[in-house]
Design an enzyme around this catalytic site. Structure first.
Site: not given
Length: 620
Positions: A193, A196, A199-200, A416, A419, A493
């Site tokens: 996976g 973060g 898994k541990t 901005e 966008h 971008d």
């Protein structure tokens, strides 16, 4: 080792004390002037000596003027008679050689004692080094104590993974349940996976649920400069595990030692390959009744050797993926157990607003919210703290001290706004969460979009829309300020759009000219800290076609963004002016501005012009 250090310390103390005593003694004698024997006898005959003290071979006397002197007298029977005839008071000190003898012996033997101490110290060091050399091939697996037991109650958002591991727990608790029916438990479980995802933590929870010893080691602990050391450690690790069975062996980041063989420069003598060979042999050497299960974790299963994944070794792979909305809510509940939450905090709302977050990201989000609340002297963590913490995690911390001047603030606002307007007029896109021109992280401004639900695949229409949104900032600059006034603010971008277009053409088969063919091959090489993808599966002519298709996608996206902004120029002007005035707008506020409504906000404190400074950060 300890004895040698103590002996050296004591030798040093004795040496310093002896030198100090010698200095004191010599200092005392410096005040007494030395005199020849003939001058001494002349002074005696001239009545210039008051009294003398005979000590060994030395004569210490006091002259008539009060001065003190010292002389060395040869053996002369007439000296005492001469002193008595001239009225000199004589005082004889008996000979005592004990102090002088001990002092002389100590001073003469001190260097030898010091050398003996140094020799003992180095001998003990060599002995300790031999012990370390003998333990060089010992396993570095650490036994994790169960003082603070981790169970499945501490793991949330991985229900399917826990169900697959329940069988391992049942086997460790009652192995005969499976063995009497002829069943064999998997010898190895591979947790796969992204980073973060826990898994541990899952491996620790398995050991906690089964209440068995848990040995933990990293894949890099096996790799050493000397060939054979890693293999020796593997043997010792399995031997240690068998003595403590039933138990769990956990190898974190197994890709450090389990990479595909034959890829290294060392051939069969490479240390990593020798270690992997020994690991394969030890896993095959397991007996059915040894009750030792090997759990490994990696986020790169594609680089593992096929022999490691075959049945009988790591034949069971448990995928630990990023949690869905329900899993994120459960993870937030786990991490918010000890955090006092205000009434306006709804963890389900926070979970809906954090798609794509891993368990570690959510733990960091809760921690950042608690830190922000503590910094503001609050007794409880509010929804505003969580919202600000999410903005900090996603976009970086606000750099309010780096205020921009009016010209650059205006340019950032139009960038901005470009966008945002493009995102509102394309075919498929995610809703706008927030738009800001306050510098955050390395960016001067940002339009943040969050998906309404978890997404696992993307359509061609959505990717083309994403290209248009990326080009909206540069197109807005060109329309408002002219071709020669565009800035380097669109560098991020353009980079994101180029990478997306390259993936569409070379990996996802979304080019009509090149067709559904895979042209990219990741060579896993690193150059200057960045992964390098080499196109090994294409000719030079195909490479030119790939570049041509990437350019075509980007140019078409730029043209469409320009057309959208020209058609909606009034919305662009209104949104840019609102960003200049308020600096930060939410998605709902952007819709109100475009609709021509007036925002009633009382929390906006404008930055005084005298505190504004021009920023030099090129990235928007």
């Amino acid at each position: 080792m300890k004895f040698g250090k103590n002996a050296l310390i004591w030798f040093a103390i004795i040496f310093v004390a002896a030198m100090a005593f010698s200095g004191m003694k010599s200092g005392k004698e410096i005040t007494i002037s030395e005199m020849s024997y003939s001058d001494f006898m002349n002074k005696v005959k001239n009545k210039q000596v008051v009294n003398v003290e005979i000590r060994d071979d030395a004569v210490y006397g006091v002259s008539s003027d009060g001065g003190k002197f010292k002389t060395y007298a040869p053996y002369s029977p007439n000296m005492i008679d001469t002193l008595m005839e001239n009225d000199v008071k004589v005082n004889a000190v008996p000979r005592n050689n004990s102090d002088g003898f001990l002092y002389n012996v100590f001073i003469s033997w001190l260097p030898m004692l010091f050398l003996i101490g140094v020799w003992v110290f180095f001998m003990r060091q060599a002995s300790a080094g031999n012990n370390k050399a003998l333990s060089f091939g010992k396993s570095r697996a650490r036994l994790i104590e169960n003082n603070k037991k981790v169970t499945f109650a501490d793991v949330a958002g991985a229900d399917e993974s826990k169900q697959e591991l329940e069988e391992v727990i049942d086997f460790l608790k009652d192995p005969m349940k499976f063995q009497r029916l002829g069943g064999k438990i998997p010898k190895g479980v591979l947790l796969v996976g992204p980073p973060g995802t826990g898994k541990t933590l899952l491996a620790k929870a398995v050991a906690g649920e089964a209440n068995v010893p848990f040995f933990s080691i990293s894949g890099s602990d096996f790799v050493e400069m000397f060939v054979g050391v890693g293999a020796s450690r593997v043997r010792d690790m399995f031997s240690q595990a068998k003595k403590n069975s039933p138990c769990i062996l956990f190898i974190d980041e197994i890709d450090a030692v389990g990479r595909h063989r034959g890829a290294g420069l060392g051939g069969g003598n490479d240390e990593r390959e020798q270690t992997l060979n020994q690991l394969l042999v030890e896993m095959d050497g397991f007996e059915p009744n040894e009750n030792v299960i090997l759990i490994a974790a990696t986020n790169r299963p594609d680089v593992l050797d096929p022999a490691l994944l075959r049945p009988g070794r790591f034949d069971r792979q448990v995928v630990v993926s990023n949690p869905d909305i329900k899993g994120r809510e459960e993870i937030l509940k786990v991490h918010a157990r000890n955090v006092p939450l205000a009434r306006d905090v709804d963890l389900s709302v926070i979970a809906r607003g954090t798609p794509g977050f891993s368990g570690a990201d959510l733990a960091n989000l809760v921690n950042e919210a608690a830190l922000l609340a503590a910094r503001r002297n609050k007794r409880k963590v509010t929804a505003q703290d969580f919202d600000n913490a999410k903005d900090k995690v996603l976009m970086g911390n606000e750099r309010k001290s780096m205020a921009m001047d009016e010209e650059e603030k205006k340019l950032t606002a139009y960038h901005e706004a470009g966008h945002a307007i493009c995102s509102l007029h394309v075919a498929e896109t995610d809703p706008i969460h927030k738009a800001t021109i306050i510098p955050r992280g390395r960016a001067l401004g940002m339009v943040q979009q969050l998906p309404e639900k978890d997404q696992y695949s993307y359509t061609r229409a959505k990717m083309l829309s994403r290209l248009i949104i990326c080009m909206g900032g540069r197109a807005s600059e060109e329309l408002k300020f002219g071709y020669d006034k565009v800035t380097s603010g669109a560098s991020a971008d353009i980079s994101a759009a180029t990478n997306l277009a390259r993936s569409m053409v070379t990996e996802w088969g979304m080019s009509d000219i090149l067709g559904p063919v895979l042209y990219a091959e990741n060579s896993n090489e690193v150059f200057l800290g960045r992964a390098v993808t080499q196109n090994k599966n294409m000719s030079e002519e195909t490479a030119r076609l790939v570049d041509s298709e990437i350019k075509r996608l980007l140019v078409e996206a730029h043209d469409k963004a320009t057309a959208i902004l020209k058609k909606n120029d009034k919305e662009l002007e209104a949104l840019a002016k609102a960003l200049i005035e308020y600096e930060t707008l939410t998605g709902d506020e952007i819709k109100e501005v475009i609709a021509g409504k007036t925002l009633n906000r009382t929390d906006q404190t404008p930055v005084p012009p005298e505190k504004q400074t021009k920023s030099s950060v090129p990235e928007i």
